[in-house]
Structures are given as structure tokens and as C-alpha cells.
Scaffold this motif. Structure first.
Motif, PDB file in Angstrom:
ATOM      1  N   GLU A 100       0.841  -1.201   0.000  1.00  0.00           N
ATOM      2  CA  GLU A 100       0.000   0.000   0.000  1.00  0.00           C
ATOM      3  C   GLU A 100       0.872   1.245   0.000  1.00  0.00           C
ATOM      4  OE1 GLU A 100      -2.811  -0.241   3.178  1.00  0.00           O
ATOM      5  OE2 GLU A 100      -3.770  -2.059   2.409  1.00  0.00           O
ATOM      6  N   ASN A 101       1.587   1.431  -1.080  1.00  0.00           N
ATOM      7  CA  ASN A 101       2.371   2.656  -1.272  1.00  0.00           C
ATOM      8  C   ASN A 101       2.436   2.963  -2.761  1.00  0.00           C
ATOM      9  OD1 ASN A 101       4.480   1.078  -2.443  1.00  0.00           O
ATOM     10  ND2 ASN A 101       5.375   0.713  -0.428  1.00  0.00           N
ATOM     11  N   ASP A 102       3.075   4.048  -3.119  1.00  0.00           N
ATOM     12  CA  ASP A 102       3.138   4.471  -4.526  1.00  0.00           C
ATOM     13  C   ASP A 102       4.436   4.066  -5.208  1.00  0.00           C
ATOM     14  OD1 ASP A 102       0.633   5.707  -4.372  1.00  0.00           O
ATOM     15  OD2 ASP A 102       1.499   7.562  -3.581  1.00  0.00           O
ATOM     16  N   GLU A 103       5.220   3.242  -4.563  1.00  0.00           N
ATOM     17  CA  GLU A 103       6.497   2.835  -5.138  1.00  0.00           C
ATOM     18  C   GLU A 103       6.276   1.958  -6.373  1.00  0.00           C
ATOM     19  OE1 GLU A 103       9.588   3.563  -4.359  1.00  0.00           O
ATOM     20  OE2 GLU A 103       9.255   4.685  -2.490  1.00  0.00           O
ATOM     21  N   LEU A 104       7.082   2.195  -7.398  1.00  0.00           N
ATOM     22  CA  LEU A 104       7.003   1.379  -8.604  1.00  0.00           C
ATOM     23  C   LEU A 104       7.714   0.047  -8.422  1.00  0.00           C
ATOM     24  CD1 LEU A 104       7.681   4.128 -11.298  1.00  0.00           C
ATOM     25  CD2 LEU A 104       5.477   3.169 -10.610  1.00  0.00           C
ATOM     26  N   PHE A 105       8.722   0.033  -7.548  1.00  0.00           N
ATOM     27  CA  PHE A 105       9.528  -1.164  -7.337  1.00  0.00           C
ATOM     28  C   PHE A 105       9.701  -1.347  -5.838  1.00  0.00           C
ATOM     29  CE2 PHE A 105      12.567  -4.055  -9.543  1.00  0.00           C
ATOM     30  CZ  PHE A 105      13.081  -4.689  -8.413  1.00  0.00           C
ATOM     31  N   TRP A 106       8.940  -2.270  -5.254  1.00  0.00           N
ATOM     32  CA  TRP A 106       8.958  -2.444  -3.802  1.00  0.00           C
ATOM     33  C   TRP A 106       8.778  -3.916  -3.448  1.00  0.00           C
ATOM     34  CZ3 TRP A 106       9.801   1.064   0.093  1.00  0.00           C
ATOM     35  CH2 TRP A 106       9.481   0.677   1.388  1.00  0.00           C
ATOM     36  N   ILE A 107       9.721  -4.440  -2.697  1.00  0.00           N
ATOM     37  CA  ILE A 107       9.643  -5.799  -2.166  1.00  0.00           C
ATOM     38  C   ILE A 107       9.915  -5.714  -0.677  1.00  0.00           C
ATOM     39  CG2 ILE A 107      10.621  -8.129  -2.197  1.00  0.00           C
ATOM     40  CD1 ILE A 107      11.554  -7.527  -5.092  1.00  0.00           C
ATOM     41  N   GLU A 108       8.939  -6.058   0.125  1.00  0.00           N
ATOM     42  CA  GLU A 108       9.082  -6.027   1.578  1.00  0.00           C
ATOM     43  C   GLU A 108       8.700  -7.405   2.128  1.00  0.00           C
ATOM     44  OE1 GLU A 108       7.062  -3.815   5.480  1.00  0.00           O
ATOM     45  OE2 GLU A 108       6.903  -2.910   3.482  1.00  0.00           O
ATOM     46  N   VAL A 109       9.627  -8.016   2.836  1.00  0.00           N
ATOM     47  CA  VAL A 109       9.366  -9.315   3.451  1.00  0.00           C
ATOM     48  C   VAL A 109       9.473  -9.148   4.961  1.00  0.00           C
ATOM     49  CG1 VAL A 109      10.034 -11.739   3.612  1.00  0.00           C
ATOM     50  CG2 VAL A 109      10.290 -10.523   1.441  1.00  0.00           C
ATOM     51  N   ASN A 110       8.361  -9.389   5.644  1.00  0.00           N
ATOM     52  CA  ASN A 110       8.306  -9.282   7.101  1.00  0.00           C
ATOM     53  C   ASN A 110       8.205 -10.675   7.707  1.00  0.00           C
ATOM     54  OD1 ASN A 110       8.192  -6.391   7.038  1.00  0.00           O
ATOM     55  ND2 ASN A 110       6.048  -6.564   6.417  1.00  0.00           N
ATOM     56  N   ILE A 111       9.050 -10.941   8.678  1.00  0.00           N
ATOM     57  CA  ILE A 111       9.083 -12.256   9.312  1.00  0.00           C
ATOM     58  C   ILE A 111       8.596 -12.179  10.752  1.00  0.00           C
ATOM     59  CG2 ILE A 111      11.467 -12.071  10.172  1.00  0.00           C
ATOM     60  CD1 ILE A 111      11.847 -15.030   9.399  1.00  0.00           C
ATOM     61  N   LYS A 112       7.952 -13.231  11.176  1.00  0.00           N
ATOM     62  CA  LYS A 112       7.537 -13.357  12.566  1.00  0.00           C
ATOM     63  C   LYS A 112       7.899 -14.755  13.041  1.00  0.00           C
ATOM     64  CE  LYS A 112       3.474 -13.195  15.610  1.00  0.00           C
ATOM     65  NZ  LYS A 112       2.001 -13.066  15.668  1.00  0.00           N
ATOM     66  N   THR A 113       8.625 -14.832  14.161  1.00  0.00           N
ATOM     67  CA  THR A 113       8.936 -16.107  14.804  1.00  0.00           C
ATOM     68  C   THR A 113       8.468 -16.029  16.261  1.00  0.00           C
ATOM     69  OG1 THR A 113      11.136 -15.467  15.592  1.00  0.00           O
ATOM     70  CG2 THR A 113      10.979 -16.316  13.334  1.00  0.00           C
ATOM     71  N   GLN A 114       8.738 -17.044  17.019  1.00  0.00           N
ATOM     72  CA  GLN A 114       8.283 -17.043  18.405  1.00  0.00           C
ATOM     73  C   GLN A 114       8.879 -15.889  19.203  1.00  0.00           C
ATOM     74  OE1 GLN A 114       8.821 -20.738  20.475  1.00  0.00           O
ATOM     75  NE2 GLN A 114       8.111 -19.954  22.441  1.00  0.00           N
ATOM     76  N   ASN A 115      10.136 -15.534  18.920  1.00  0.00           N
ATOM     77  CA  ASN A 115      10.828 -14.528  19.730  1.00  0.00           C
ATOM     78  C   ASN A 115      11.201 -13.254  18.996  1.00  0.00           C
ATOM     79  OD1 ASN A 115      11.059 -16.156  22.208  1.00  0.00           O
ATOM     80  ND2 ASN A 115      12.370 -17.471  20.927  1.00  0.00           N
ATOM     81  N   HIS A 116      11.031 -13.248  17.674  1.00  0.00           N
ATOM     82  CA  HIS A 116      11.525 -12.096  16.920  1.00  0.00           C
ATOM     83  C   HIS A 116      10.579 -11.696  15.783  1.00  0.00           C
ATOM     84  CE1 HIS A 116      15.458 -12.244  18.888  1.00  0.00           C
ATOM     85  NE2 HIS A 116      15.466 -13.559  18.669  1.00  0.00           N
ATOM     86  N   THR A 117      10.725 -10.461  15.372  1.00  0.00           N
ATOM     87  CA  THR A 117      10.148  -9.974  14.123  1.00  0.00           C
ATOM     88  C   THR A 117      11.267  -9.321  13.333  1.00  0.00           C
ATOM     89  OG1 THR A 117       9.584  -7.812  15.068  1.00  0.00           O
ATOM     90  CG2 THR A 117       7.875  -9.542  15.159  1.00  0.00           C
ATOM     91  N   GLY A 118      11.051  -9.174  12.052  1.00  0.00           N
ATOM     92  CA  GLY A 118      12.079  -8.525  11.242  1.00  0.00           C
ATOM     93  C   GLY A 118      11.555  -8.142   9.877  1.00  0.00           C
ATOM     94  N   SER A 119      12.317  -7.320   9.169  1.00  0.00           N
ATOM     95  CA  SER A 119      11.914  -6.849   7.843  1.00  0.00           C
ATOM     96  C   SER A 119      13.127  -6.704   6.942  1.00  0.00           C
ATOM     97  CB  SER A 119      11.216  -5.482   7.938  1.00  0.00           C
ATOM     98  OG  SER A 119      10.048  -5.550   8.701  1.00  0.00           O
ATOM     99  N   ALA A 120      12.917  -7.031   5.667  1.00  0.00           N
ATOM    100  CA  ALA A 120      13.897  -6.738   4.622  1.00  0.00           C
ATOM    101  C   ALA A 120      13.152  -6.033   3.492  1.00  0.00           C
ATOM    102  CB  ALA A 120      14.556  -8.009   4.109  1.00  0.00           C
ATOM    103  N   ILE A 121      13.690  -4.909   3.042  1.00  0.00           N
ATOM    104  CA  ILE A 121      13.027  -4.136   1.990  1.00  0.00           C
ATOM    105  C   ILE A 121      14.008  -3.868   0.853  1.00  0.00           C
ATOM    106  CG2 ILE A 121      11.859  -1.974   1.381  1.00  0.00           C
ATOM    107  CD1 ILE A 121      10.982  -1.753   4.308  1.00  0.00           C
ATOM    108  N   ILE A 122      13.609  -4.267  -0.361  1.00  0.00           N
ATOM    109  CA  ILE A 122      14.339  -3.927  -1.583  1.00  0.00           C
ATOM    110  C   ILE A 122      13.489  -2.921  -2.352  1.00  0.00           C
ATOM    111  CG2 ILE A 122      15.084  -4.823  -3.829  1.00  0.00           C
ATOM    112  CD1 ILE A 122      15.943  -7.383  -2.402  1.00  0.00           C
ATOM    113  N   GLN A 123      14.106  -1.841  -2.784  1.00  0.00           N
ATOM    114  CA  GLN A 123      13.343  -0.755  -3.404  1.00  0.00           C
ATOM    115  C   GLN A 123      14.110  -0.182  -4.593  1.00  0.00           C
ATOM    116  OE1 GLN A 123      14.519   2.612  -3.057  1.00  0.00           O
ATOM    117  NE2 GLN A 123      12.794   3.680  -3.985  1.00  0.00           N
ATOM    118  N   GLY A 124      13.376   0.171  -5.634  1.00  0.00           N
ATOM    119  CA  GLY A 124      13.973   0.910  -6.747  1.00  0.00           C
ATOM    120  C   GLY A 124      14.684   0.060  -7.777  1.00  0.00           C
ATOM    121  N   LYS A 125      15.500  -0.875  -7.328  1.00  0.00           N
ATOM    122  CA  LYS A 125      16.245  -1.781  -8.198  1.00  0.00           C
ATOM    123  C   LYS A 125      16.290  -3.158  -7.556  1.00  0.00           C
ATOM    124  CE  LYS A 125      19.345   1.533 -10.465  1.00  0.00           C
ATOM    125  NZ  LYS A 125      20.770   1.864 -10.757  1.00  0.00           N
TER     126      LYS A 125
END
Length: 427
Positions: free
Chosen positions: A116-141
Motif C-alpha cells: 500500500e504505497n506508490d512505489e514502482l519497485f517495492w519488495i518487503e518481506v516481514n518475518i515473525k517467529t516465536q521470539n523475533h520480528t524482522g523486515s527486509a526491503i528492496i526498493q527501486g532496483k
């Protein structure tokens, strides 16, 4: 002022190895980043993608498998991805990994959604485990990781890619004349790094023909050339070899292609028809190297008017590059290249992008034929006139006009294409 070293730097920066279609591979790369940082059992992987990433990742083969799909790319990135390999992140996938990936999919932990954004090139992977959360975002290229975060700890952070239009970018400033004049001064030693590009892209083409990959379009062409139904000429030979490479790659072949601007299909298309045409014309090795350089550089220049992903098929800018490269092999000059460019734009400028898939090989075939036909016409100084359609007074004006249509005029076209594809894939 553009220099010879600038030209070489652009080629080295923009032509990179890629294993498989680069959009699902980029998804796998983002997933590999975050799952390498968070190694606990996955409870949820949320994959948020911009429209054009969704479009280009849905229907294409995943390297090392006979299957396709965003969830499979994500799962393989999680169980077997090596982020240090960048666009070859899935290089070491094996049958055990595929089984593990399918088990992850069956657990229903992977959720694919539209970002839900206006980016033309956006990959966001959000992880959830028992003890942690995290995110990796690739944008633009495809490899531009702008954020890697676990809980509240930022592991990596880079500047977003803000080049929308790139008016002041050196690739936009680089003119047809710059490319022609500077490449003409180069030696075989200057361009020796392109030998790897030629070798890898031609290898995947030969593999596609030998393995009868995909829809077997190249093999059907080969059979009909032998029957005399199709001519044994430069156009059909170049088309056949290039389509073979495209079909192999889009089927999930584990041979890497040398991608141009993040696209393996464009890298193959900008290389193979030049080499194939050079074979038919008995061109020297240096002339083939120069023509390959021209082909890639012109496409890179044209692409700055459209962006990395858009509603227009990347074969359009690749066709312009190939046409200019073939003109060079035919002994033409800069005026012949400009004429050929006008003819390409007058011909296939309306080719839409409806996602990366095996059927892209048909568009590749159209592009190669159009490129060589336009080169032949350009050599005779035959070109579409400025009073026709969107063509301008010169090729740069025509490219600018095409860019306006793509960036502004085709937004609704792109939305319609994506809505049809999303409905088919229930995303």
C-alpha cells in the motif's frame, strides 16, 4: 561531457549475472536476507509487493524447479537462499530444498499482498517467529536493499533509489552520438569484459535449443528452416537463437544470464541476435564486441525514459538497442542508427508488458525481427517521418514522446493489466 571510461563503467554496472527471472529472484533475495538474520522457525512471512513486481513474478519459472509462483520463490529464498550471491541467490537449490520449500508453503505461513504505497519497485518481506520480528526491503532496483531490521535493531540501511525519470542521470545524458563515437574508438582490450556477457548469454541460448525448452518455439523454427518453409537467413537464425535463450530462462534454467538493467531477458535479447548476426555476416570479433556494446548502451539510455518496470514491454527498448547494433555490423553510421530507431518506434512502440512468463519469448521473437528489419531500412535511410504518430523530428524526440506515453498515458493500462492478473491468481 561523456568519456570512454564513463561508457565502460555504465556497461560494467548495468550488465550483471542473474539466475532466473529477476523479479521472483529479487523476492527470494529479500527473503534470504531476513531469514539469514532470523533463524528461528518461521511463524509467518508477509510479502508486500508493488504492482509491477506482482505482475512480473506470478507466471515465470523458478530456477532449479519445473514450477512457478511467488510463494515458491519466497519459500526457496527462505530455505536455500544465499543473499551474498545477489541475483544468483537461488544458485544452490536442490531437490531437498524444493521439498522443504513446499512444506513451508503447505504450512500456510506465506502471505502475499499488494503493498500500500506508490512505489514502482517495492519488495518487503516481514518475518515473525516465536521470539523475533524482522523486515527486509528492496526498493527501486533488484538488489537495492534499503532496510534490514530485526526487532528494533537495524542491521543494514541504505538510501532509497529516488531516480524517477533520471533527467540529470549520466545514462539519460549519454546520447546516440556519444555511444557511436566512443565505442568506435575502443579496442578489443577495452571491451574484453563483454566476452563473458557473450559467452553466458549465448550458452543459455544453445542450451534452450538443445533442451527444447519452453514452448519449443526455437525448435519449431529450426525444423521449418530445414523444411524450407522458413528461410535460412540472418533474421530467422538470430530470432531462433534468441528465443531459445528466452525460453530456457523463463522455464527455470539454472544457467545464469547476463542481465541488462536487472532484466535477463533484455540481456539475452541485446546480446544473442548481435552475435548470431555477426556469425552470418562473418564479422570480426572486435566488430561484434563493439556492436554488443552499442546494443546494450542504447537500450540503457532509452530505458531511463521508462523506468525499470512499466506498462511497456522491455523488449521495446531492447529492440532499439539491437537495431543500432545490427546497423553497426552492417557498416552503418550514426544517421543509419537514428533512422532504424525511428522505424522501431513507429512499429512496436505499443507492446504492453503483461508480466514475465514463458510467452515473453514470442515478444522477444517480434523484437529481434523488428530490430533487423529496421536496421536494413535504416541502412537505406528509410525512416518513419515526424508527422506520423508519436515520432518526433529525431530519435531522441521520439524516445521522449514514447516515455511520456509510458510514464503518464499508460498508467490506467497498467492498472487494468494488473487487475486482470491479480484476479486470475487470487491475490
Amino acid at each position: 561531457m561523456i568519456s570512454k571510461s564513463d561508457i565502460i563503467d555504465i556497461l560494467k554496472a548495468d550488465i550483471t549475472p542473474a539466475l532466473g527471472c529477476t523479479e521472483p529472484v529479487a523476492i527470494a533475495l529479500a527473503t534470504a536476507y531476513i531469514t539469514s538474520a532470523v533463524t528461528e522457525e518461521i511463524e509467518e512471512l508477509e510479502v508486500l509487493l508493488s504492482q509491477n513486481i506482482l505482475k512480473n513474478a506470478m507466471g515465470v519459472g523458478i530456477p532449479g524447479t519445473s514450477e512457478r509462483g511467488i510463494k515458491l520463490a519466497t519459500a526457496l529464498g527462505a530455505v536455500a537462499g544465499v543473499p551474498e550471491m545477489q541475483l544468483e541467490v537461488l544458485k544452490f537449490v536442490d531437490e531437498i530444498n524444493i521439498k522443504e520449500a513446499k512444506e513451508l508453503i503447505n504450512r500456510d505461513v506465506i502471505k502475499v499482498k499488494l503493498a500500500e504505497n506508490d512505489e514502482l519497485f517495492w519488495i518487503e518481506v516481514n518475518i515473525k517467529t516465536q521470539n523475533h520480528t524482522g523486515s527486509a526491503i528492496i526498493q527501486g532496483k533488484h538488489t537495492n536493499l534499503i532496510l534490514l531490521k530485526v526487532d528494533d535493531v537495524i542491521l543494514q540501511e541504505n538510501k532509497p533509489y529516488l531516480c524517477k525519470g533520471c533527467v540529470d542521470n549520466i545514462r539519460r545524458k549519454m546520447s546516440f552520438n556519444d555511444v557511436y563515437e566512443l565505442v568506435n574508438t575502443m579496442t578489443e582490450e577495452d571491451l574484453s569484459f563483454l566476452n563473458e556477457v557473450i559467452e553466458k548469454n549465448y550458452q543459455i541460448a544453445k542450451h534452450g535449443l538443445e533442451s527444447q525448452a519452453g514452448y519449443k518455439i526455437a525448435n519449431i523454427m529450426q525444423e521449418n528452416i530445414k523444411k524450407g518453409i522458413l528461410g535460412d537467413d540472418m533474421v530467422n537464425y538470430a530470432t531462433m537463437m534468441t528465443v531459445a535463450g528466452s525460453e530456457a530462462r523463463m522455464s527455470g534454467c539454472q544457467l545464469p544470464a547476463m542481465a541488462n538493467s536487472g532484466s535477463g531477458n533484455q540481456g539475452i535479447t541485446l546480446t544473442v541476435p548481435i552475435v548470431a548476426s555477426g556469425e552470418k555476416l562473418n564479422s570480426s570479433k572486435l566488430d561484434i564486441l563493439k556492436a554488443v556494446a552499442i546494443s546494450h548502451l542504447i537500450s540503457i539510455h532509452v530505458k531511463t525514459y521508462f523506468g525499470v518496470l512499466s506498462a511497456i514491454c522491455g523488449i521495446v527498448n531492447a529492440t532499439i538497442g539491437v537495431a543500432c547494433g545490427v546497423v553497426y555490423l552492417l557498416g552503418g553510421n550514426i544517421d543509419n542508427m537514428r533512422a532504424a530507431t525511428q522505424d522501431v518506434i513507429g512499429d512496436i512502440s505499443g507492446m504492453i508488458c503483461d508480466g514475465a512468463k514463458l510467452g515473453c519469448s514470442l515478444k522477444v521473437a517480434t523484437g529481434v525481427r523488428t530490430a533487423i528489419n529496421s536496421a536494413v531500412l535504416g541502412m537505406a535511410d528509410i525512416h518513419v517521418n515526424s508527422y506520423e504518430g508519436i515520432n518526433g523530428n529525431n530519435c531522441e524526440e521520439s524516445i521522449t514522446n514514447l516515455g511520456k506515453i509510458v510514464v503518464s498515458g499508460m498508467k490506467e493500462v497498467d492498472n487494468t493489466i494488473i487487475s486482470i492478473m491479480l484476479a486470475k491468481n487470487e491475490i
